[in-house]
Design a protein around this motif. Structure first.
Motif, PDB file in Angstrom:
ATOM      1  N   HIS A 148       0.830  -1.202   0.000  1.00 12.77           N
ATOM      2  CA  HIS A 148       0.000   0.000   0.000  1.00 12.77           C
ATOM      3  C   HIS A 148       0.868   1.258   0.000  1.00 12.77           C
ATOM      4  O   HIS A 148       0.649   2.189  -0.785  1.00 12.77           O
ATOM      5  N   MET A 149       1.883   1.256   0.849  1.00 17.34           N
ATOM      6  CA  MET A 149       2.781   2.414   0.924  1.00 17.34           C
ATOM      7  C   MET A 149       3.546   2.579  -0.388  1.00 17.34           C
ATOM      8  O   MET A 149       3.740   3.699  -0.872  1.00 17.34           O
ATOM      9  N   ALA A 150       3.977   1.463  -0.992  1.00 17.62           N
ATOM     10  CA  ALA A 150       4.724   1.516  -2.258  1.00 17.62           C
ATOM     11  C   ALA A 150       3.897   2.191  -3.355  1.00 17.62           C
ATOM     12  O   ALA A 150       4.424   2.976  -4.150  1.00 17.62           O
ATOM     13  N   GLY A 151       2.610   1.894  -3.382  1.00 16.30           N
ATOM     14  CA  GLY A 151       1.727   2.504  -4.380  1.00 16.30           C
ATOM     15  C   GLY A 151       1.660   4.012  -4.221  1.00 16.30           C
ATOM     16  O   GLY A 151       1.769   4.768  -5.193  1.00 16.30           O
ATOM     17  N   HIS A 152       1.499   4.473  -2.991  1.00 19.61           N
ATOM     18  CA  HIS A 152       1.426   5.915  -2.763  1.00 19.61           C
ATOM     19  C   HIS A 152       2.793   6.583  -2.928  1.00 19.61           C
ATOM     20  O   HIS A 152       2.867   7.741  -3.345  1.00 19.61           O
ATOM     21  N   LEU A 153       3.848   5.866  -2.621  1.00 19.46           N
ATOM     22  CA  LEU A 153       5.191   6.380  -2.857  1.00 19.46           C
ATOM     23  C   LEU A 153       5.380   6.676  -4.347  1.00 19.46           C
ATOM     24  O   LEU A 153       5.890   7.738  -4.737  1.00 19.46           O
ATOM     25  N   GLY A 154       4.914   5.753  -5.200  1.00 20.76           N
ATOM     26  CA  GLY A 154       4.986   5.949  -6.655  1.00 20.76           C
ATOM     27  C   GLY A 154       4.260   7.207  -7.092  1.00 20.76           C
ATOM     28  O   GLY A 154       4.639   7.845  -8.077  1.00 20.76           O
ATOM     29  N   GLN A 155       3.216   7.568  -6.353  1.00 21.66           N
ATOM     30  CA  GLN A 155       2.437   8.763  -6.687  1.00 21.66           C
ATOM     31  C   GLN A 155       3.090  10.035  -6.145  1.00 21.66           C
ATOM     32  O   GLN A 155       3.132  11.063  -6.816  1.00 21.66           O
ATOM     33  N   LEU A 156       3.620   9.945  -4.919  1.00 18.14           N
ATOM     34  CA  LEU A 156       4.261  11.116  -4.290  1.00 18.14           C
ATOM     35  C   LEU A 156       5.464  11.605  -5.111  1.00 18.14           C
ATOM     36  O   LEU A 156       5.780  12.793  -5.105  1.00 18.14           O
ATOM     37  N   LEU A 157       6.106  10.670  -5.811  1.00 15.18           N
ATOM     38  CA  LEU A 157       7.273  11.039  -6.630  1.00 15.18           C
ATOM     39  C   LEU A 157       6.924  12.105  -7.665  1.00 15.18           C
ATOM     40  O   LEU A 157       7.784  12.883  -8.080  1.00 15.18           O
ATOM     41  N   PHE A 158       5.662  12.157  -8.075  1.00 16.89           N
ATOM     42  CA  PHE A 158       5.243  13.129  -9.098  1.00 16.89           C
ATOM     43  C   PHE A 158       5.257  14.568  -8.580  1.00 16.89           C
ATOM     44  O   PHE A 158       5.164  15.513  -9.362  1.00 16.89           O
TER      45      PHE A 158
ATOM     46  N   HIS B 135      20.179 -14.083   2.286  1.00 24.22           N
ATOM     47  CA  HIS B 135      18.947 -13.367   1.930  1.00 24.22           C
ATOM     48  C   HIS B 135      18.911 -13.068   0.424  1.00 24.22           C
ATOM     49  O   HIS B 135      17.889 -12.624  -0.096  1.00 24.22           O
ATOM     50  N   ARG B 136      20.017 -13.320  -0.272  1.00 22.72           N
ATOM     51  CA  ARG B 136      20.023 -13.042  -1.719  1.00 22.72           C
ATOM     52  C   ARG B 136      19.441 -14.237  -2.480  1.00 22.72           C
ATOM     53  O   ARG B 136      20.065 -14.862  -3.317  1.00 22.72           O
ATOM     54  N   ASN B 137      18.209 -14.520  -2.152  1.00 26.92           N
ATOM     55  CA  ASN B 137      17.534 -15.691  -2.716  1.00 26.92           C
ATOM     56  C   ASN B 137      16.396 -15.264  -3.649  1.00 26.92           C
ATOM     57  O   ASN B 137      16.099 -14.073  -3.782  1.00 26.92           O
ATOM     58  N   ARG B 138      15.822 -16.259  -4.304  1.00 26.85           N
ATOM     59  CA  ARG B 138      14.734 -15.970  -5.263  1.00 26.85           C
ATOM     60  C   ARG B 138      13.592 -15.182  -4.616  1.00 26.85           C
ATOM     61  O   ARG B 138      13.047 -14.256  -5.200  1.00 26.85           O
ATOM     62  N   LEU B 139      13.215 -15.593  -3.414  1.00 27.20           N
ATOM     63  CA  LEU B 139      12.056 -14.950  -2.788  1.00 27.20           C
ATOM     64  C   LEU B 139      12.291 -13.462  -2.569  1.00 27.20           C
ATOM     65  O   LEU B 139      11.392 -12.641  -2.736  1.00 27.20           O
ATOM     66  N   ASN B 140      13.515 -13.100  -2.215  1.00 22.31           N
ATOM     67  CA  ASN B 140      13.800 -11.690  -1.971  1.00 22.31           C
ATOM     68  C   ASN B 140      13.685 -10.873  -3.254  1.00 22.31           C
ATOM     69  O   ASN B 140      13.271  -9.708  -3.218  1.00 22.31           O
ATOM     70  N   VAL B 141      14.035 -11.481  -4.374  1.00 17.79           N
ATOM     71  CA  VAL B 141      13.852 -10.808  -5.659  1.00 17.79           C
ATOM     72  C   VAL B 141      12.362 -10.568  -5.890  1.00 17.79           C
ATOM     73  O   VAL B 141      11.944  -9.478  -6.295  1.00 17.79           O
ATOM     74  N   LEU B 142      11.558 -11.580  -5.595  1.00 14.84           N
ATOM     75  CA  LEU B 142      10.111 -11.441  -5.801  1.00 14.84           C
ATOM     76  C   LEU B 142       9.523 -10.361  -4.887  1.00 14.84           C
ATOM     77  O   LEU B 142       8.663  -9.583  -5.311  1.00 14.84           O
ATOM     78  N   ILE B 143       9.990 -10.299  -3.654  1.00 14.49           N
ATOM     79  CA  ILE B 143       9.521  -9.269  -2.716  1.00 14.49           C
ATOM     80  C   ILE B 143       9.866  -7.882  -3.262  1.00 14.49           C
ATOM     81  O   ILE B 143       9.045  -6.965  -3.263  1.00 14.49           O
ATOM     82  N   SER B 144      11.086  -7.751  -3.761  1.00 14.14           N
ATOM     83  CA  SER B 144      11.517  -6.466  -4.298  1.00 14.14           C
ATOM     84  C   SER B 144      10.702  -6.077  -5.535  1.00 14.14           C
ATOM     85  O   SER B 144      10.273  -4.929  -5.686  1.00 14.14           O
ATOM     86  N   THR B 146       7.711  -7.049  -6.222  1.00 18.98           N
ATOM     87  CA  THR B 146       6.328  -6.770  -5.818  1.00 18.98           C
ATOM     88  C   THR B 146       6.199  -5.285  -5.451  1.00 18.98           C
ATOM     89  O   THR B 146       5.259  -4.610  -5.876  1.00 18.98           O
ATOM     90  N   GLY B 147       7.160  -4.778  -4.702  1.00 23.17           N
ATOM     91  CA  GLY B 147       7.142  -3.361  -4.320  1.00 23.17           C
ATOM     92  C   GLY B 147       7.279  -2.450  -5.532  1.00 23.17           C
ATOM     93  O   GLY B 147       6.603  -1.421  -5.637  1.00 23.17           O
ATOM     94  N   HIS B 148       8.125  -2.855  -6.464  1.00 24.45           N
ATOM     95  CA  HIS B 148       8.325  -2.084  -7.699  1.00 24.45           C
ATOM     96  C   HIS B 148       7.028  -2.025  -8.509  1.00 24.45           C
ATOM     97  O   HIS B 148       6.601  -0.952  -8.958  1.00 24.45           O
ATOM     98  N   MET B 149       6.397  -3.172  -8.643  1.00 22.70           N
ATOM     99  CA  MET B 149       5.142  -3.213  -9.400  1.00 22.70           C
ATOM    100  C   MET B 149       4.057  -2.403  -8.694  1.00 22.70           C
ATOM    101  O   MET B 149       3.283  -1.691  -9.346  1.00 22.70           O
ATOM    102  N   ALA B 150       4.012  -2.481  -7.369  1.00 23.52           N
ATOM    103  CA  ALA B 150       2.999  -1.735  -6.600  1.00 23.52           C
ATOM    104  C   ALA B 150       3.126  -0.234  -6.849  1.00 23.52           C
ATOM    105  O   ALA B 150       2.123   0.475  -6.971  1.00 23.52           O
ATOM    106  N   GLY B 151       4.362   0.251  -6.940  1.00 22.46           N
ATOM    107  CA  GLY B 151       4.583   1.677  -7.194  1.00 22.46           C
ATOM    108  C   GLY B 151       4.033   2.096  -8.551  1.00 22.46           C
ATOM    109  O   GLY B 151       3.340   3.122  -8.670  1.00 22.46           O
ATOM    110  N   HIS B 152       4.298   1.289  -9.571  1.00 24.99           N
ATOM    111  CA  HIS B 152       3.797   1.638 -10.905  1.00 24.99           C
ATOM    112  C   HIS B 152       2.293   1.420 -11.012  1.00 24.99           C
ATOM    113  O   HIS B 152       1.614   2.137 -11.748  1.00 24.99           O
TER     114      HIS B 152
END
Lengths: 161, 161
Positions: A148-158, B135-144, B146-152
């Motif tokens: 949820h925070m990541a989504g709004h972070l993406g928006q705040l960047l604008f 911690h440099r495992n597959r799951l951590n890539v997916l977590i990262s 997920t946050g990237h996609m949430a922002g966009h």
């Protein structure tokens, strides 16, 4: 609790902390004037998102069983209702100060919880339901709030020009 | 691998799948005309973000050790460079089709991996470094990611009128 579980919980805490830091950094880098603007035409003002994220984090305190909300007076304006540009409910200085206060309080608890405690139920699920649905734990709430925070972070960047 | 680790891995997969579904839903709900617009004045076009998210997901295939990228030709326009509104590199129909193709391919692998496999190293870390940094495992890539996609995703929502 296995070492592997501890590792995966730690990975999720790192993700939360990193998104919180990035959100905090962008908020601190914006002038009051920038923060008062809409993130996109007709969309939420930066101040609304700041109040919204503060209220969401504040509500984590009771939801995680850490204590009472610090600023429940934000809920109505920033959670229950959409942004209303015809009014300014809180000064930007006040919102910035509440954001910091809530996050400081939250951080103390978040960074002192054991792996075992992360996997205990959050306060809005009953013991009975939790027995059947063990994913309804504190960590899952944090994972959800990170997205949820990541989504709004993406928006705040604008707001950054 | 303990049941608890399995539970936490599952929570992270659910978060990825839910963000992917929400992103896919918004993309499918937008008309080509909406998708061709900028998410905010002077910011990325929806088409750029669609190509960008496709390329990021596509690169997960080699990074996770699932195989080759399906559309490496997207990398230059949508990863290495910012959005250039003076050109249209791929048709919207093509981008929509690549997005679906890449996600279908990825989904097959993601939903068939064991908990143990999620905690194995991703391909850009050496065995030696992984021994020190588990911690440099597959799951951590997916977590990262997920946050990237949430922002966009938070930005793509602005294309909805």
């Amino acid at each position: 609790m296995s070492n592997t579980t501890e590792l995966v919980v730690k990975m999720n805490l790192d993700s939360w902390n990193s998104h919180l830091k990035r959100t905090d950094d962008i908020i601190n880098s914006l002038t009051d004037e920038q923060l008062a603007g809409q993130v996109s035409p007709g969309r939420n003002r930066g101040t609304y998102l700041l109040g919204h994220l503060t209220a969401v984090n504040d509500r984590l305190l009771p939801l995680m069983g850490f204590g009472e909300q610090v600023h429940p007076e934000l809920n109505d304006t920033y959670l229950a209702n959409p942004d209303d540009t015809s009014k300014t409910s809180h000064s930007i200085a006040e919102l910035r100060s509440h954001w910091k206060e809530v996050n400081d309080r939250l951080e103390q608890h978040i960074n002192s919880l054991s792996t075992d405690e992360w996997l205990q139920r959050h306060t809005s699920v009953s013991e009975e339901d939790f027995a059947k649905e063990p994913h309804r734990n504190r960590l899952n709430v944090l994972i959800s709030r990170t997205g949820h925070m990541a989504g709004h972070l993406g928006q705040l960047l604008f707001l950054k020009r």
